[in-house]
Design an enzyme around this catalytic site. Sequence first.
Site, PDB file in Angstrom:
ATOM      1  N   SER A 132     -20.851  53.377  14.260  1.00 22.72           N
ATOM      2  CA  SER A 132     -21.439  54.172  15.337  1.00 22.72           C
ATOM      3  C   SER A 132     -20.825  53.796  16.673  1.00 22.72           C
ATOM      4  O   SER A 132     -20.469  52.643  16.910  1.00 22.72           O
ATOM      5  CB  SER A 132     -22.962  53.958  15.395  1.00 22.72           C
ATOM      6  OG  SER A 132     -23.531  54.739  16.427  1.00 22.72           O
ATOM      7  N   LYS A 186     -26.974  53.686   8.323  1.00 23.42           N
ATOM      8  CA  LYS A 186     -26.298  54.585   9.274  1.00 23.42           C
ATOM      9  C   LYS A 186     -26.911  55.986   9.222  1.00 23.42           C
ATOM     10  O   LYS A 186     -27.031  56.669  10.251  1.00 23.42           O
ATOM     11  CB  LYS A 186     -24.803  54.654   8.954  1.00 23.42           C
ATOM     12  CG  LYS A 186     -23.999  55.617   9.834  1.00 23.42           C
ATOM     13  CD  LYS A 186     -24.160  55.318  11.329  1.00 23.42           C
ATOM     14  CE  LYS A 186     -23.079  55.942  12.193  1.00 23.42           C
ATOM     15  NZ  LYS A 186     -22.906  57.377  12.049  1.00 23.42           N
ATOM     16  N   HIS A 189     -30.040  55.773  11.161  1.00 22.01           N
ATOM     17  CA  HIS A 189     -29.601  55.674  12.565  1.00 22.01           C
ATOM     18  C   HIS A 189     -29.352  57.066  13.112  1.00 22.01           C
ATOM     19  O   HIS A 189     -29.805  57.422  14.206  1.00 22.01           O
ATOM     20  CB  HIS A 189     -28.325  54.834  12.620  1.00 22.01           C
ATOM     21  CG  HIS A 189     -27.537  54.941  13.885  1.00 22.01           C
ATOM     22  ND1 HIS A 189     -26.800  56.064  14.227  1.00 22.01           N
ATOM     23  CD2 HIS A 189     -27.348  54.061  14.911  1.00 22.01           C
ATOM     24  CE1 HIS A 189     -26.204  55.890  15.390  1.00 22.01           C
ATOM     25  NE2 HIS A 189     -26.512  54.675  15.820  1.00 22.01           N
ATOM     26  N   ASN A 190     -28.630  57.894  12.348  1.00 17.64           N
ATOM     27  CA  ASN A 190     -28.319  59.243  12.811  1.00 17.64           C
ATOM     28  C   ASN A 190     -29.562  60.118  12.867  1.00 17.64           C
ATOM     29  O   ASN A 190     -29.677  60.992  13.725  1.00 17.64           O
ATOM     30  CB  ASN A 190     -27.266  59.885  11.909  1.00 17.64           C
ATOM     31  CG  ASN A 190     -25.877  59.317  12.157  1.00 17.64           C
ATOM     32  OD1 ASN A 190     -25.737  58.235  12.713  1.00 17.64           O
ATOM     33  ND2 ASN A 190     -24.860  60.023  11.738  1.00 17.64           N
ATOM     34  N   GLU A 193     -31.194  59.274  15.957  1.00 16.89           N
ATOM     35  CA  GLU A 193     -30.369  59.885  17.006  1.00 16.89           C
ATOM     36  C   GLU A 193     -30.713  61.362  17.178  1.00 16.89           C
ATOM     37  O   GLU A 193     -30.862  61.847  18.314  1.00 16.89           O
ATOM     38  CB  GLU A 193     -28.901  59.707  16.622  1.00 16.89           C
ATOM     39  CG  GLU A 193     -27.885  60.325  17.563  1.00 16.89           C
ATOM     40  CD  GLU A 193     -26.483  60.181  17.024  1.00 16.89           C
ATOM     41  OE1 GLU A 193     -25.750  61.197  16.983  1.00 16.89           O
ATOM     42  OE2 GLU A 193     -26.107  59.058  16.610  1.00 16.89           O
TER      43      GLU A 193
END
Length: 468
Positions: A132, A186, A189-190, A193
């Site tokens: 990231s 990840k 995480h996205n 986001e």
Amino acid sequence: MADDKAQIGVYGLGTMGSALALNMAEKGFRVAVTNREVEWIAEFMKEAGDLANALVAHDTLEAFVAGLKTPRVILFMIPSGKPMDMMIEAVAPLLEDGDTIIDGGNANFHDTRRRSAALAEKGLHFVGMGVSGGEKGARHGPSMMVGGSDHSWAQLRNVLRAIAARYEDEPCVDHLGPDGAGHFVKTVHNGIEYADMQVIAEIYALLHYGAVWPPAEIGKLFEAWNEGPLKSYLVEITGQLLQYHDPKTGHPVVDVIKDAAGQKGTGRWTVVEAVRMGQAANMIEAAVGARSWSSEKDTRQSAQTILGGARGALEVDAGTLSEAFMAARILCYAQGFRVLAATSEEYDWTLDFARIAEVWRAGCIIRSALLDDISEAFRGELPHGQLILTPRFASRLTECLPALRKVVGDAVAGGHAIPALSAALQWYDTMRQGFGTANIIQAQRDFFGYHGFERLGEEGVHHGPWWD
């Protein structure tokens, strides 16, 4: 000679692959590079400048593999999915026991688990690594989430710690678990986001369309917020971009950008896994939905004519809005970590949530001041495993929720669309109800389908008197 061989190879010289290769070279590593479109290689080496001395370019996959020290470490920065499977098929016969393949793309973690198991049968190691930070992060210090074997981590550790972003001199990278753990972290995480970006977009819309603030003034407000508890990368860049003007028209740039947002799948994957695990990630789901709805531009414009748009102006207090923003951000992170916890238990990954929060503190898109508090909370007592029940966050939410209620209430009354903000409030209110609505649903299911239900204080499956 063996000493001339590279310590790591990077296949794929697109934006991210090029940046990571240069980052490694700058940190003193000898890096082999190649690319499917071989004509890109010479241009990359030229643009590398003095760093080209640490780079070894190869025109073929065979030469690229042969130019690596053993056991080999190869980072692939190529599109996920079928291209990665095709690349594994091509490169695996050239490798030997103990070699490691790294997929640095946004891959579906189920694919990563499948590939890891298949390559293990051949004595090869497969790493799913979430990266990231975009191009700038990759070049000067990304946040990286690594999944794979201990053997692979031993091979990678020195390189990745050297190139990672740093927070108070601590590298923002770690080995988080086996097979698909890194890619799934990840993915979540996205998902976080997506939700954080949607909340910011909704706050902008309330200020711009509801309170009729010009974009530049909103940008200055975001800049001010970035000096306090709401400090984050996304708040920082939003404050900046809102103050740019379009050189063609003189209008604010945001006013000439089509309001239709794309997505690459990671947000949807987060929602799918949340539902599969029986968890709620309704803020992330709202953000994914909002992007999907945004693509229906023509329909929305017709609907505004037929159905009418937002009904009225809003009186917005910046302080109230900032508190509502804080509440939504806390709830967004809390939902993301719930999904991580459920998946960690399902696959026996034993994810370290405090460490994940720390890895996200620098280099990545969702870095924010809140992550220090989240890391500290996970290192302490966590009632029922829920971030929102820790003393610090329960207290902070109590302070912020009146503002979120007011913002959501005023927006709904005025007909303004706030899917993520309203989802945050609904999840919070649902979670704090000791007695909810599912008893009615269970009764209905038993009434029409004899599905049975649990009784309070009694074990076993029971049926209602409607079956007597």
